[in-house]
Write an enzyme that holds these catalytic residues in place. Structure first.
Site, short mmCIF file in Angstrom:
data_model
loop_
_atom_site.label_atom_id
_atom_site.label_comp_id
_atom_site.label_asym_id
_atom_site.label_seq_id
_atom_site.Cartn_x
_atom_site.Cartn_y
_atom_site.Cartn_z
N GLY A 9 -15.75 2.68 3.63
CA GLY A 9 -14.44 3.33 3.48
C GLY A 9 -13.71 2.98 2.21
CD GLN A 10 -14.81 -0.50 -2.82
OE1 GLN A 10 -15.97 -0.76 -2.46
NE2 GLN A 10 -14.24 -1.11 -3.85
CB SER A 11 -10.72 5.39 -1.39
OG SER A 11 -9.56 4.61 -1.24
CG HIS A 22 -8.85 -3.12 -2.52
ND1 HIS A 22 -9.75 -2.35 -3.23
CD2 HIS A 22 -8.66 -2.48 -1.34
CE1 HIS A 22 -10.08 -1.29 -2.51
NE2 HIS A 22 -9.44 -1.35 -1.35
CG ASN A 79 -11.96 -0.58 3.92
OD1 ASN A 79 -12.31 -1.02 5.00
ND2 ASN A 79 -10.79 0.03 3.75
CG HIS A 137 -6.79 -2.81 3.08
ND1 HIS A 137 -6.07 -1.64 2.93
CD2 HIS A 137 -7.99 -2.58 2.50
CE1 HIS A 137 -6.81 -0.74 2.29
NE2 HIS A 137 -7.99 -1.29 2.03
CG ASP A 183 -2.06 0.98 1.08
OD1 ASP A 183 -3.22 0.53 0.96
OD2 ASP A 183 -1.81 2.20 1.08
P1 5GP Z 1 -9.68 1.41 0.18
O1 5GP Z 1 -9.75 2.74 0.87
O2 5GP Z 1 -10.38 1.47 -1.17
O3 5GP Z 1 -10.09 0.24 1.00
O4 5GP Z 1 -8.13 1.15 -0.10
C1 5GP Z 1 -7.43 1.69 -1.16
C2 5GP Z 1 -5.98 1.67 -0.78
O5 5GP Z 1 -5.23 1.90 -1.96
C3 5GP Z 1 -5.57 2.75 0.22
O6 5GP Z 1 -5.06 2.13 1.40
C4 5GP Z 1 -4.51 3.55 -0.53
O7 5GP Z 1 -3.44 3.95 0.30
C5 5GP Z 1 -4.07 2.59 -1.61
N1 5GP Z 1 -3.62 3.25 -2.81
C6 5GP Z 1 -4.23 4.30 -3.45
N2 5GP Z 1 -3.53 4.64 -4.56
C7 5GP Z 1 -2.47 3.79 -4.62
C8 5GP Z 1 -1.39 3.65 -5.54
O8 5GP Z 1 -1.26 4.36 -6.53
N3 5GP Z 1 -0.47 2.68 -5.27
C9 5GP Z 1 -0.58 1.86 -4.18
N4 5GP Z 1 0.38 0.95 -4.01
N5 5GP Z 1 -1.59 1.96 -3.30
C10 5GP Z 1 -2.52 2.92 -3.51
#
Ligand code: 5GP
Ligand code: ZN
Length: 113
Positions: free
Chosen positions: A92-94, A99, A86, A101, A31
């Site tokens: 909290g999904q962004s 995916h 998430n 974690h 991450d």
């Molecule tokens: P979410 O918030 O969707 O559960 O997790 C998305 C994750 O992707 C976040 O923890 C964020 O730090 C990670 N992330 C976002 N952009 C990038 C990227 O360009 N490269 C990597 N390795 N991780 C990323």
């Protein structure tokens, strides 16, 4: 592949990431904004938006097995680690490519925020 999807572009190698493990249908990478000493993401190579639309249980199984391999390789299998998926806005999904974690290397609080 969804053209504008960040994780599709990481899976294809178009955008660089620190790949730490791979399986036939999944990729694990660090991450970019780690929340614990061990923080990796495991994604399928194919585009699926979230767990809400994932229909292939075998694919989720493969993601989970690769996540466990990442935890073992990182040396946190015995100390403990957490698998997080998430899902959606309140979850909290962004990034809308499914995916999980892999978090470990410190005690993780419960319940999450
Ligand atoms: P979410 O918030 O969707 O559960 O997790 C998305 C994750 O992707 C976040 O923890 C964020 O730090 C990670 N992330 C976002 N952009 C990038 C990227 O360009 N490269 C990597 N390795 N991780 C990323
Ligand atoms: Zn995607």
């Amino acid at each position: 592949m969804a053209d504008q999807c960040l994780f599709c572009r990481i899976a294809s190698g178009e955008i660089p990431a620190t790949i730490i493990a791979q399986s036939a249908r999944c990729v694990a990478f660090r991450d970019i904004n780690p929340q614990a000493p061990v923080h990796a993401l495991v994604i399928p190579r194919e585009h699926v938006t979230s767990l809400n639309t994932l229909t292939d249980g075998g694919l989720f199984g493969e993601m989970s097995l690769l996540a466990a391999q990442v935890a073992k390789d990182a040396g946190v299998a015995e100390s403990g680690w957490r698998l997080v998926a998430n899902t959606g806005h309140d979850g909290g999904q962004s990034v809308f490519h499914v995916h999980v974690h892999v978090l470990g290397g410190r005690p993780l609080r419960w319940p999450p925020g």
